[in-house]
Design an enzyme around this catalytic site. Structure first.
Site, PDB file in Angstrom:
ATOM      1  N   GLY A 299       0.848  -1.185   0.000  1.00  0.00           N
ATOM      2  CA  GLY A 299       0.000   0.000   0.000  1.00  0.00           C
ATOM      3  C   GLY A 299       0.888   1.242   0.000  1.00  0.00           C
TER       4      GLY A 299
ATOM      5  CB  ILE B  17      -3.267  -2.712  -6.721  1.00  0.00           C
ATOM      6  CG1 ILE B  17      -3.968  -1.597  -5.932  1.00  0.00           C
ATOM      7  CG2 ILE B  17      -3.428  -4.031  -6.029  1.00  0.00           C
ATOM      8  CD1 ILE B  17      -5.477  -1.760  -5.927  1.00  0.00           C
TER       9      ILE B  17
ATOM     10  CE1 TYR C 256      -9.902   2.081   7.888  1.00  0.00           C
ATOM     11  CE2 TYR C 256     -10.766   3.691   9.425  1.00  0.00           C
ATOM     12  CZ  TYR C 256      -9.703   3.130   8.759  1.00  0.00           C
ATOM     13  OH  TYR C 256      -8.440   3.617   8.980  1.00  0.00           O
TER      14      TYR C 256
END
Ligand code: SER
Length: 315
Positions: free
Chosen positions: A9, A36, A143
Site C-alpha cells: 500500500g 496495486i 472500516y
C-alpha cells in the site's frame, strides 16, 4: 543484520511518506514499495517497486519468497467513508489482506509486522473525551469493525504464534505530500488546499465536530519509533491509542486565518460522513504509548498549520 522491508500500500497517504523515511534510514534498495497501482515518480525511482494485490496470496508468497523481508508494513486498506460505499470489499480487503500477511509472516519468519488501526475502532457508546485504551468499543462503520477485528487478530497471532506485530490507532492524518484516502477526517486536508486556491472552503462536517488528528511528520516518526522499540517495551499487541491534536473545523479555520485573514468557511449539511464523525471520540488518551516507548508529538495546531501552508504553497 541488514533489514529488508516490504511496504504494502506504498502509494497511499501514509505509504508515500513512510517509504521515503524508511529508505533514508535503511537504504533505498532495502525498502520494497508494493501497490496495486503504478507508483509516483519519487517512489519508483528511489528503489524497488512490485505490483501486489494483498488479496492474491500466491503473488504475496512470491514476493515474500523473493525478498525474505525482516519487516512488513501493511498499509493497504479501504478507509471509513469509502468503506461505507462498498462494505463487503472493505471487509474483504481490510481483513483478508491482514490475515494473508500474518500467515506469511509466520511462514517466512518475518521479524516484525506493522499494521495500522484507527480511532474508528471506537463507537457511539465509547467515552468521547480522553478516550481510554480499554473501554466500550462498538464501531458502526465497516472500516471500524474491520479494524477492531484486525486488532484482535494481531494480538491473537502474537499470543499464539509469538509474531512480533505492532500497531497504532491513527487519528485523522494531516499531510501535504499525498492526497488523503477517502476518510471522514479528510476535510482537515481539503481545507488547506481550498484556503490557498480559493480563499474559502465548504466543510462536510459541522462547525463543532471535534476529532483527534495528527500531523504526518509525527505519525511517521511515531510509527518508526514503535517499530524500533525493544519488544519488551511493547505492552499492547492489539493497537496503541495515539494522540496529537484535537480540534473542530471552526478552530482550524481560525488558525488558518492567522495566515490568510480573509479565509471563509461554510458548511454542507447532511453529509453521511457527519454520522461517522459523531460516533468517534473527540480526544484520545495515549498515556500507554508515552509510558511504554516514549511517544511524544512535536506538532501543535499552530506549527502544523504553518507547515501545511508553507509546503502546499511551495508545491
Ligand atoms: N482518517 C481515517 C478516516 O477518516 C480514520 O482512521 O477514515
Amino acid at each position: 543484520m541488514t533489514e529488508k522491508i516490504l511496504v504494502l500500500g506504498s502509494n497511499g497517504q501514509i505509504g508515500t511518506e513512510l517509504v521515503t523515511a524508511l529508505r533514508n534510514t535503511y537504504g533505498e534498495s532495502n525498502v520494497v514499495a508494493c501497490d496495486i497501482r503504478r507508483p509516483d515518480y519519487d517512489i519508483k525511482n528511489s528503489g524497488p517497486f512490485e505490483f501486489v494485490n494483498v488479496l492474491e496470496k500466491d503473488t504475496l508468497n512470491t514476493i515474500f519468497n523473493k525478498y525474505k523481508p525482516t519487516q512488513v508494513y501493511l498499509l493497504a486498506a479501504l478507509l471509513s467513508a469509502t468503506g461505507e460505499q462498498n462494505p463487503k470489499l472493505a471487509w474483504d480487503l481490510n481483513m483478508n489482506g491482514l490475515l494473508n500477511i500474518l500467515d506469511l509472516a509466520i511462514v517466512y519468519k518475518t521479524a516484525k509486522v506493522y499494521w495500522p488501526s484507527s480511532i474508528a475502532v471506537f463507537g457511539p457508546n465509547s467515552p468521547k473525551d480522553n478516550t481510554d485504551q480499554f473501554c466500550v468499543m462498538d464501531p458502526n462503520t465497516v472500516y471500524g469493525i474491520s479494524k477492531l477485528a484486525g486488532e484482535r487478530w494481531c494480538e491473537y497471532y502474537h499470543q499464539k504464534f509469538g509474531l512480533d506485530v505492532r500497531s497504532i490507532r491513527y487519528p485523522g492524518l494531516i499531510s501535504w505530500k499525498a492526497a488523503p484516502g477517502g476518510g471522514t477526517t479528510d476535510y482537515a486536508i481539503h481545507i488547506f488546499h481550498d484556503a490557498l486556491k480559493k480563499g474559502n472552503y465548504d466543510c462536510f462536517l459541522s462547525a463543532e465536530t471535534e476529532l483527534p488528528m495528527l500531523y504526518m511528520d509525527d505519525a511517521i516518526r511515531g510509527t518508526i519509533q514503535l517499530m524500533d522499540a525493544p519488544a519488551d517495551q511493547i505492552s499492547i499487541r492489539s493497537s496503541y491509542n495515539f494522540a496529537g491534536l484535537s480540534f473542530t473545523p471552526e478552530v482550524l479555520a481560525s488558525e488558518i486565518r492567522k495566515h490568510i485573514p480573509d479565509f471563509k468557511l461554510s458548511y454542507t449539511a447532511n453529509d453521511p460522513r457527519q454520522q461517522i464523525a459523531d460516533s468517534w471520540p473527540r480526544s484520545i488518551n495515549d498515556e500507554i504509548a508515552k509510558n511504554d516507548w516514549g511517544w511524544k508529538p512535536e506538532f501543535n495546531l499552530s506549527k502544523m498549520t504553518a507547515d501545511m501552508l508553507t509546503n502546499l504553497k511551495n508545491k
